[in-house]
Design an enzyme around this catalytic site. Structure first.
Site, PDB file in Angstrom:
ATOM      1  N   GLU A   1      15.070 -15.151   0.071  1.00 42.95           N
ATOM      2  CA  GLU A   1      15.416 -16.179   1.052  1.00 42.95           C
ATOM      3  C   GLU A   1      14.453 -17.364   0.986  1.00 42.95           C
ATOM      4  OE1 GLU A   1      15.253 -14.267   4.827  1.00 42.95           O
ATOM      5  OE2 GLU A   1      16.709 -12.696   4.301  1.00 42.95           O
TER       6      GLU A   1
ATOM      7  N   ASP B   1       0.831  -1.195   0.000  1.00 44.63           N
ATOM      8  CA  ASP B   1       0.000   0.000   0.000  1.00 44.63           C
ATOM      9  C   ASP B   1       0.873   1.255   0.000  1.00 44.63           C
ATOM     10  OD1 ASP B   1      -2.789   1.082   0.426  1.00 44.63           O
ATOM     11  OD2 ASP B   1      -1.824   1.927   2.203  1.00 44.63           O
TER      12      ASP B   1
END
Length: 561
Positions: free
Chosen positions: A276, A210
């Site tokens: 990751e 956002d």
């Protein structure tokens, strides 16, 4: 590293606005996670690839959850973390992907971080988490600068000391209950790395970010007065800078609260966090940035994977403008190795089944209400919306759908004043209707109370009395219904791999026509009133019934090339 075939490059992603999707707990007419889990098979049947959930986090709900009080828990109105885990499991069992909203520009004023800041001394580490500043004027009685809030009114609120004396001011680009975080602070950045990992560990496939253009403010927080002309838009909601989306090519002055260069280092950092994890995780930017060439910087190879194409959303239903924005979009995003995204509706804009038939100016975020000029003709709006959707879903790249658009839902115009809940309505004293009209709970069953939204017959915003024909069960299996048009379009899109294709313009059509070839599919959209002669070919999809070899106005057709 990308391989060019990642799922997000061509995915059709369905936005769920949780409070308005389905009420599974049967409490106060609010949708929830249990309701989402129950209704997921309908989305598989529709043919989408992923779902995106608007905020469901702990929140006082001053701005429908975009005021977050705890980023790592579920608000009780939506359920529990166990409900989230059950939903996540079901999403993946059904072969879908799951994207969740993240709101990093600001928190709720009820967040523990802000409460600790208020209770701490000026200049403390706790206050450094947010944008606290001394006032100007002889006694600090004036705000630090002249910025206005996206929701109307000043962007600064002054604090009060326990003894009743006035203190510092804090910045809130949105509601007073949504203080802006200070992203220059390493502590803030570390907290959000942990938040990303919390949800990635729970299995989410990515984040819609956002106000992704707003985290960094210009040094010194200089005054800024937006130009006075044009529509208005800011933070995806309403007007801080009228120049935004005025022209998809025009590089207008950059306000000091949006699109600062150093915001990109944050997303490079987040990109490394997502790397990751296995499984092609994704970041999608809600960034109201122009021109498109500048927006493309959010999706460079080491930053985000997608950015909402609001230039496309804001383009009128006119063929020259459509051709131009498609060209600019493909050029801009391809230049950085990213897919273009296409979108026509979301929880912040007037639904395109109404917006495309407006006959008066309607700046972004103002909404439509009983006193709005140029209200749309419902039949014309739906006809144009179906044609625009058929055009959009044939384009290469990724597409976003907003819940209910597959039913042809119009904007709800006649909401009673006492039912409205958008902060924009209150902060502008009713001058702007805001976004409630696109957030009304969607209809599932024509004959059920609240159209099957929940078992109690309640809905948090009142549903129109004439929505029976829009209900999912009233359209399912009905040839020519909007729901079946969407299902067919998504099936053909998958069959012909249109999302991974290209767009080759076809010459010989008039100014009112958008015509291109994507692989083995020819797409012709007539935005005008005059009929267009069709080439010979098998009709795969038509947004409206066709004449004998004739394409009517406000209609799109797909032909087998």
């Amino acid at each position: 590293m990308t391989n060019g075939n990642e799922w997000w490059r061509s995915a059709v992603i369905y936005q769920i606005y949780p409070r308005s999707f389905s009420d599974g707990m049967g409490d106060d007419g609010l949708g929830d996670l249990a309701g989402i889990t129950e209704r997921l098979p309908a989305l598989v049947e529709l043919g989408v690839d992923a779902v995106w959930l608007s905020p469901f986090y702990t929140s006082p709900q001053k701005d429908a959850g975009y005021d977050v009080a705890d980023y790592c828990d579920v608000d009780p109105i939506f359920g529990t973390l166990a409900d989230f885990d059950a939903m996540e499991k079901r999403v993946h069992e059904l072969g879908l992907r799951l994207i969740v909203d993240l709101v990093p520009n600001h928190t709720s004023d009820q967040h523990r971080w802000f409460q600790e800041a208020l209770a701490s001394a000026e200049g403390s580490q706790e206050r450094a988490r947010y944008m606290f500043r001394d006032g100007t004027g002889d006694t600090g009685e004036l705000p630090p600068n002249n910025w206005d809030s996206v929701f109307g009114g000043p962007a600064w609120t002054r604090t009060i000391h326990p003894d009743g004396t006035p203190g510092q001011w804090y910045l809130h680009l949105f509601d007073t209950s949504q203080p802006d975080l200070d992203w220059e602070n390493p502590w803030v950045r570390e907290q959000f790395r942990d938040i990303l990992r919390f949800w990635l560990d729970r299995g989410v496939d990515g984040f819609r970010v956002d106000v992704a253009h707003g985290l960094i403010k210009a040094a010194g927080l200089p005054d800024y007065t937006p130009p006075a002309s044009g529509g208005s838009m800011g933070g995806g909601i309403v007007g801080l800078e009228p120049e935004i989306v005025a022209n998809a090519e025009l590089d207008t002055p950059t306000p000091p609260y949006w699109a600062q260069e150093r915001v990109h280092e944050i997303y490079r950092d987040w990109h490394s966090v997502l790397e990751e994890y296995d499984g092609e995780r994704v970041l999608c930017a809600e960034a109201w940035v122009e021109p498109l060439a500048k927006l493309a910087r959010w999706v460079r190879p080491d930053e985000m994977q997608q950015a909402f194409n609001f230039s496309y959303l804001e383009t009128p239903w006119e063929a020259p403008a459509m051709r131009k924005v498609i060209d600019l979009s493909l050029e801009a995003f391809t230049s950085v190795g990213a897919p273009s995204t296409w979108v026509l509706s979301n929880h912040d804009v007037v639904r395109h089944a109404s917006r495309l038939a407006l006959t008066a100016e309607n700046p972004q975020g103002h909404g439509i209400g009983p006193k709005s000029p140029g209200k749309p003709v419902r039949e014309l709006g739906l006809r144009r919306a179906r044609a625009a959707t058929a055009l959009m879903l044939a384009l290469p790249g990724s597409a976003y759908l907003y819940q209910g658009e597959e039913l042809g839902l119009p904007e709800v115009i006649d909401l009673p004043d006492e039912s409205r809940q958008d902060p924009t309505w209150f902060r502008t004293n009713g001058e702007r209707y805001g976004r409630d009209g696109c957030r009304v709970p969607i209809p599932w069953e024509a004959e059920a109370p609240s159209y099957g939204f929940g078992p109690t017959g309640k809905s948090w915003l009142p549903q129109p009395a004439d929505w029976e024909p829009y209900a999912r069960d009233a359209q399912r299996g009905v040839a020519g219904s909007t729901l079946e048009m969407y299902r067919l379009a998504l099936a053909i899109r998958t069959q012909h791999d249109l999302g991974m294709g290209g767009a080759e313009w076809l010459p010989g059509y008039g100014d009112d026509v958008v015509a291109f070839r994507n692989g083995g599919v020819t797409v012709i959209a007539n935005t005008g009133e005059a009929v267009v002669e069709l080439p010979i070919g098998q009709v795969l999809l038509a947004s409206e019934p066709l004449g004998d070899g004739i394409l009517p106005g406000d209609t799109t057709v797909w032909l087998r090339s």
